[in-house]
Design a protein around this motif. Structure first.
Motif, PDB file in Angstrom:
ATOM      1  N   GLN A   1       0.639  -1.384  -0.424  1.00  0.00           N
ATOM      2  CA  GLN A   1       0.140   0.252   0.193  1.00  0.00           C
ATOM      3  C   GLN A   1       0.936   1.559  -0.227  1.00  0.00           C
ATOM      4  O   GLN A   1       0.693   2.524  -0.652  1.00  0.00           O
ATOM      5  CB  GLN A   1      -0.360   0.069   1.353  1.00  0.00           C
ATOM      6  CG  GLN A   1      -2.160   1.200   1.438  1.00  0.00           C
ATOM      7  CD  GLN A   1      -3.057   1.204   2.152  1.00  0.00           C
ATOM      8  OE1 GLN A   1      -2.589  -0.413   2.848  1.00  0.00           O
ATOM      9  NE2 GLN A   1      -4.098   2.207   2.356  1.00  0.00           N
TER      10      GLN A   1
ATOM     11  N   GLU B   1       2.552   1.723  -3.228  1.00  0.00           N
ATOM     12  CA  GLU B   1       1.888   2.297  -4.529  1.00  0.00           C
ATOM     13  C   GLU B   1       1.982   3.433  -4.718  1.00  0.00           C
ATOM     14  O   GLU B   1       1.777   4.321  -5.687  1.00  0.00           O
ATOM     15  CB  GLU B   1       0.062   1.872  -4.150  1.00  0.00           C
ATOM     16  CG  GLU B   1      -0.550   2.057  -5.651  1.00  0.00           C
ATOM     17  CD  GLU B   1      -1.691   1.240  -5.816  1.00  0.00           C
ATOM     18  OE1 GLU B   1      -2.725   1.718  -6.994  1.00  0.00           O
ATOM     19  OE2 GLU B   1      -2.412   1.133  -4.242  1.00  0.00           O
TER      20      GLU B   1
ATOM     21  N   TYR C   1      -4.499  -6.530  -6.104  1.00  0.00           N
ATOM     22  CA  TYR C   1      -4.027  -5.525  -6.697  1.00  0.00           C
ATOM     23  C   TYR C   1      -3.585  -5.819  -8.020  1.00  0.00           C
ATOM     24  O   TYR C   1      -3.319  -5.811  -9.387  1.00  0.00           O
ATOM     25  CB  TYR C   1      -1.911  -5.220  -6.664  1.00  0.00           C
ATOM     26  CG  TYR C   1      -1.810  -4.560  -5.047  1.00  0.00           C
ATOM     27  CD1 TYR C   1      -1.649  -2.719  -4.903  1.00  0.00           C
ATOM     28  CD2 TYR C   1      -1.871  -5.285  -3.254  1.00  0.00           C
ATOM     29  CE1 TYR C   1      -1.988  -2.475  -4.101  1.00  0.00           C
ATOM     30  CE2 TYR C   1      -1.934  -4.383  -2.986  1.00  0.00           C
ATOM     31  CZ  TYR C   1      -2.057  -3.395  -2.846  1.00  0.00           C
ATOM     32  OH  TYR C   1      -2.037  -2.468  -1.672  1.00  0.00           O
TER      33      TYR C   1
END
Length: 347
Positions: free
Chosen positions: A57, A60, A195
């Motif tokens: 997370q 990203e 994802y």
């Protein structure tokens, strides 16, 4: 291994508006030649192992940083700009050590079809890009920022094969933990459900209104409706969705032209109707957090079960989001309706 401070200094030198020759001279004079990340079996092994417990997370968000330019060159599915390879299934098709090498030494893993040309012009300028087309009169190159440049053949002094369009050392400013998190994110693309790009009809590419003094004054002296016009005082930039289809609102700039106006971020996209009909919009935030304009006209925010009739052609939708009334994200799906659905294309 290099410490964080020299890497940050190296990144600052490389990010300065200087010629490649001057940059190389500064790097050498300041002793920063070895400050960046360097490929080695030990580093690769350490990063591969650590990435198994890395925070994807956070990774990203690192991937989306403006300074790194990842989203300016690589699309993930339909999100982003395709200058380099699309990364939608990277984690499912590439081993982690390949990803590590592609990040730290991109020239070693330039994918077929993405090798660049280095073009020397008679003005002594060097242009680096991917060949799009070539005729007797001109050479068309795709540059790293996603723009195209046409070069007259008679202005070219020499052409030689380049390597990857991704600059070496682009990630030198990252700490090891940041690099681990980035690798964790990339290694999950197309491999894990969270994802993997889904098939929902998300708007994947938006434009968001850029905050400037001129734009703020314009909204202050008129109204928020001005954001739905083509007023030349307003500037917009691309903002692509995350893998899950939503936007992190923290990446958009907000406007508060009056005290009684909540901080508002503005987004827009176009719907191209190949055939007339109706669509429905589904927002991920409460309707009372949203302002909505269709083709420049302020309209009541449509409910998900409320069809929007559209004629054939291109229609612009502008959304204002009162960010403090959200959970920090925003997304929109453009769905076909069961009754006379429009055939549409969205970004």
């Amino acid at each position: 291994m290099a410490t964080t401070a020299p890497r940050e200094l190296l990144a600052a030198v490389r990010g300065a508006q200087a010629s490649p020759e001057l940059t190389a001279t500064i790097v050498k004079a300041t002793g920063l030649e070895n400050a960046g990340w360097k490929m080695s079996p030990e580093l690769t092994s350490r990063l591969v192992q650590a990435s198994q417990s890395g925070n994807a997370q956070r990774g990203e968000m690192i991937y989306r940083r403006d300074k790194l330019q990842c989203v300016r060159c690589h699309a993930i599915g339909a999100s982003g700009v395709t200058v380099g390879p699309n990364l939608v299934s990277l984690g499912g098709s590439a081993p982690v050590d390949y990803i590590v090498e592609s990040l730290i030494d991109p020239a070693a893993k330039a994918k077929e079809g993405f090798q660049t040309l280095n073009v020397l012009l008679d003005s002594d300028e060097i242009v680096n890009g991917l060949q799009q087309s070539r005729t007797e009169q001109s050479l068309q190159l795709l540059l790293a920022d996603g723009t195209s440049r046409s070069i007259a053949t008679d202005s070219i002094e020499a052409i030689r094969d380049g390597k990857s369009l991704m600059p070496t050392g682009l990630l030198d400013e990252l700490s090891e933990q940041e690099l681990v998190d980035l690798i964790a994110f990339l290694s999950k693309l197309g491999r894990t459900p969270e994802y993997t790009v889904d098939s929902k009809p998300w708007v994947r590419n938006w434009q968001t209104l850029v905050w400037t003094d001129v734009a703020h004054r314009r909204l202050n002296r008129t109204s928020l409706d001005t954001a739905a016009t083509d007023d030349p005082a307003l500037s917009w930039r691309l903002l692509s969705s995350q893998v899950n289809g939503t936007l992190p609102l923290g990446e958009a700039q907000t406007f508060q032209p009056h005290r009684d106006v909540p901080p508002t971020a503005f987004f827009r996209f176009d719907v191209e109707c190949v055939e007339a009909g109706a669509v429905a919009l589904r927002f991920t935030q409460p309707l009372d957090a949203i302002e909505y304009w269709l083709n420049g006209d302020r309209m009541p925010v449509p409910r998900p079960d409320q069809p929007i009739a559209l004629t054939q052609g291109t229609h612009r939708i502008v959304i204002g989001v009162r960010v403090e009334q959200t959970d920090g994200t925003f997304g929109c799906e453009v769905r076909a309706t069961s009754d006379q659905p429009a055939v549409v294309r969205t970004p």
